[in-house]
Design an enzyme around this catalytic site. Structure first.
Site, short mmCIF file in Angstrom:
data_model
loop_
_atom_site.label_atom_id
_atom_site.label_comp_id
_atom_site.label_asym_id
_atom_site.label_seq_id
_atom_site.Cartn_x
_atom_site.Cartn_y
_atom_site.Cartn_z
N SER A 203 -34.37 15.68 -38.88
CA SER A 203 -35.16 16.81 -39.36
C SER A 203 -35.98 16.39 -40.59
O SER A 203 -35.66 15.39 -41.25
CB SER A 203 -34.23 17.98 -39.71
N PRO A 204 -37.02 17.14 -40.92
CA PRO A 204 -37.82 16.79 -42.10
C PRO A 204 -36.98 16.81 -43.37
O PRO A 204 -36.16 17.69 -43.59
CB PRO A 204 -38.89 17.90 -42.13
N LYS A 208 -35.70 9.66 -43.77
CA LYS A 208 -36.06 8.61 -42.82
C LYS A 208 -36.95 7.56 -43.48
O LYS A 208 -36.72 6.37 -43.35
CB LYS A 208 -36.76 9.23 -41.62
N HIS A 424 -28.61 49.83 -49.16
CA HIS A 424 -28.87 48.91 -48.04
C HIS A 424 -28.07 47.61 -48.23
O HIS A 424 -27.37 47.16 -47.30
CB HIS A 424 -30.37 48.60 -47.98
N GLU A 425 -28.17 47.01 -49.42
CA GLU A 425 -27.45 45.76 -49.66
C GLU A 425 -25.95 46.00 -49.73
O GLU A 425 -25.16 45.14 -49.30
CB GLU A 425 -27.96 45.11 -50.95
N HIS A 428 -24.62 45.88 -46.19
CA HIS A 428 -24.41 44.51 -45.71
C HIS A 428 -23.09 43.95 -46.28
O HIS A 428 -22.30 43.34 -45.55
CB HIS A 428 -25.56 43.62 -46.16
N ASP A 502 -33.68 42.01 -40.74
CA ASP A 502 -32.34 42.08 -40.14
C ASP A 502 -32.44 42.29 -38.63
O ASP A 502 -31.71 41.67 -37.86
CB ASP A 502 -31.54 43.22 -40.77
#
Length: 641
Positions: A203-204, A208, A424-425, A428, A502
């Protein structure tokens, strides 16, 4: 002679050409200056009148020009008339000193040269440019066919395996190449042949390019680097010419390493370009294939290439004899992240409380480039705070900034918006705490960060390489927790658009469970969707391989998974209503809470922050509220409107 120059010393040839042009121009200037030294030209009749008037002092009579001086010292010239035989007598009568002048040698040639020299110069420059363009398919005046590979030496910054951490398996795979470059006879005595090429896949940001430079630094050999896009041009044949020129330079510097970054730019499947083919890219690839393993052996030249899209490479490029080895460079695990952090932290003055292990545990999924950026952000934060050492607090703040985005404290939110975001949070967080398979909560905040108005960040306790069904179902429930909290507290008509991300996450997860991972009882363990071209393990478009009837079943199964998650979140938040109100009130007060503080709050009803002074800016209170003292107890009733 410098062996790095493919044509001996072409700069000497260019210098000689420009010196010749300069000398020719200098000759032209000297000829014209000689012409102007004879003075201005006058009419022959005026010349005779001046002689008769006695204002001519001396003359030189030639076959094509008469040069002379007046009595006042000014020079002049005129063209004589051959039929006038009385001029010598006139000069003698007036007392003018006169003499004959021999014809200039090469006068005719000088005249011809002056007239034709501009055309000769234009033709010479055009011939030189065309000749240079023809060499090597265009390596010359404009350098079309010349390789753009750069030769890196120790002066450019030597990198060794000590500078590479977290990818031990990949390093061991390439250690054999280093040993071969150091002692080739050790392998050839036993009949062994070193791999001609190694393809680094990852992956980036996984390191590498850094790993390839470390190989060159350890072996102490020349290291040529070039990007795959440097081969491709709008002119057909230029890329193939650059490949030939690159290998010619490599042969003169053998043993050496040629590193091609982003090889997928030139190594894609042949015949899969725009239309039926791409002549320029395919010719370049064909030339690369021949140079790597053709009739001529390239002894001592090792090709190392890097890509994050191995699925698009041509099979002929990956066969043994070209890229014999495919070395996977993965995202580091916790041990690797700790080593990478230690490498980057050597350049930063650290406070005694900095613990790389703790930072590594809190950064799952970070690549080497991400960790380097984290250390740099921490150093910048310490500098802005006028600190001499980078402390653990700077690393925590930098981690939050990298993972969640920068705080937008200048954003003005109304009390209603803050209350909506807090519930809302909190929704969660409450669902996450009541789902056994969910990851622990690291931090919850209602301070806008990035594009989000609030966020609950969960971090796994250890690195995970696969996910189980119960964890996926838990993640679906947690994703629905914010929307369900809004429905319970504010009602159906007051639900906001804050759950868009979400919903997007839940839909994507449910679709993968149904179409890729075989987690649908109705559809069974079959794959109904494949990912097309995209970064390794990321993004890309999707193509569904199913009939219309099956697609209807897929949609119904996705809907069932999300609906069940919504019902599960509704049940949890209904049962934990008091905890939901308590946590929402605390977030309105503090705006940012850690996972331990949330547990303490729900267990004891208080948050203990003994070291927090009154009026601390982080976290700041919501408008209209006061900062709670250490140990303040929060009620479990609804927050005031």
């Amino acid at each position: 002679m410098n062996d790095n120059q493919p044509n001996g010393n072409p700069w000497i040839k260019s210098l000689l050409v420009w010196v010749g042009i300069f000398l020719a121009l200098l000759m032209v200037v000297s000829i014209f200056s000689q012409r102007t030294q004879s003075g201005p030209s006058i009419a022959y009749s005026e010349f005779r009148n001046r002689v008769s008037a006695g204002t001519v002092a001396q003359v030189q009579i030639g076959t094509d020009r008469i040069d002379g001086k007046f009595t006042n010292g000014d020079s002049f010239s005129t063209v004589p008339i051959a039929a006038d035989t009385t001029l010598p007598q006139l000069l003698q009568d007036k007392g003018v000193k006169y003499e004959g002048k021999a014809q200039e040698e090469g006068g005719i040639m000088a005249y011809i040269l002056v007239q034709t020299l501009p055309f000769l110069l234009i033709l010479g420059i055009a011939f030189f440019a065309l000749r240079q363009v023809q060499k090597g398919g265009g390596s010359g005046a404009m350098g079309f066919g010349k390789s753009k590979a750069k030769l890196l030496t120790e002066r450019s910054g030597r990198v060794t395996f000590d500078d590479v951490a977290g990818i031990d398996e990949a390093r061991e795979e390439l250690q054999e190449i280093v040993e071969f470059l150091r002692d080739p006879n050790r392998f050839s005595k036993l009949g062994g042949q070193i791999p001609k090429g190694a393809l680094l896949v990852g992956s980036p940001g996984t390191g590498k390019t850094l790993l390839a430079r470390a190989i060159a630094g350890e072996a102490g050999v020349p290291f040529f680097t070039i990007s795959g896009s440097d081969f491709v041009e709008m002119f057909v044949g230029v890329g193939a010419s650059r490949v030939r020129d690159m290998f010619e330079q490599a042969k003169k510097n053998a043993p050496c390493i040629v590193f091609i970054d982003e090889i997928d730019a030139v190594g894609r499947h042949r015949g899969h370009g725009l239309g039926n083919s791409n002549d320029e890219r395919e010719q370049t690839l064909n030339q690369l294939l021949v140079e790597m393993d053709g009739f001529e052996a390239n002894e001592g030249i090792i090709i190392i290439a890097a890509t994050n899209r191995p699925d698009v490479l041509d099979p002929a490029l990956l066969r043994p004899g070209r890229f014999d080895r495919q070395v996977v460079v993965p995202v580091p695990d916790i041990e690797g992240r700790e080593k990478i952090l230690s490498v980057h932290m050597k350049k930063v003055p650290l406070a005694p409380d900095v613990n790389p292990r703790v930072i590594a545990r809190g950064t799952p999924g970070f690549s080497g480039a991400d960790l380097a950026n984290l250390v740099n952000e921490a150093a910048l934060l310490a500098a802005r705070r006028n600190k001499r050492l980078v402390a653990m607090q700077e690393f925590e703040d930098a981690k939050d900034k990298v993972m969640m985005g920068a705080e937008r404290r200048s954003m003005v939110m109304t009390d209603d918006e803050k209350k909506m975001t807090a519930y809302h949070e909190a929704g969660h967080a409450i669902v996450s705490l009541n789902e056994a398979a969910s990851d622990p909560i690291h931090k919850a905040t209602i301070i806008p960060r990035g594009r989000a108005l609030g966020m609950v960040m969960r971090l796994p306790e250890r690195d995970s390489y696969s996910y189980h069904r119960d964890k996926m179902l838990a993640n679906l429930s947690v994703a629905m927790g914010g929307r369900v909290a809004e429905e319970i507290i504010f009602g159906y008509d007051k639900v906001s658009s804050g759950a868009s991300s979400d919903i997007q996450y839940a839909t994507g997860l449910a679709r993968n469970m149904v179409t890729k991972w075989g987690m649908s009882d109705k559809l069974g363990p079959l794959q109904y969707e494949e990912q097309q071209e995209g970064y390794l393990g990321m993004g890309g478009s999707h193509r569904t391989m199913a009939s219309d009837e099956t697609n209807k079943v897929i949609d119904s199964e996705i809907r069932a998974l999300v609906d069940n998650a919504h019902k599960r979140a509704t049940q949890i938040l209904t049962d934990q209503g008091e905890a939901l109100h308590t946590l929402a009130q605390a977030m309105l007060e503090y705006e940012t809470l850690s996972g331990d503080e949330i547990k303490q709050l729900l267990d004891t009803g208080t948050i203990d922050r003994p070291n927090e002074p009154r009026g601390n800016a982080t976290p700041r209170p919501a408008s209209g509220s006061s900062i709670p003292r250490a140990g303040k107890r929060f009620s479990g009733g609804p927050a005031p409107a």
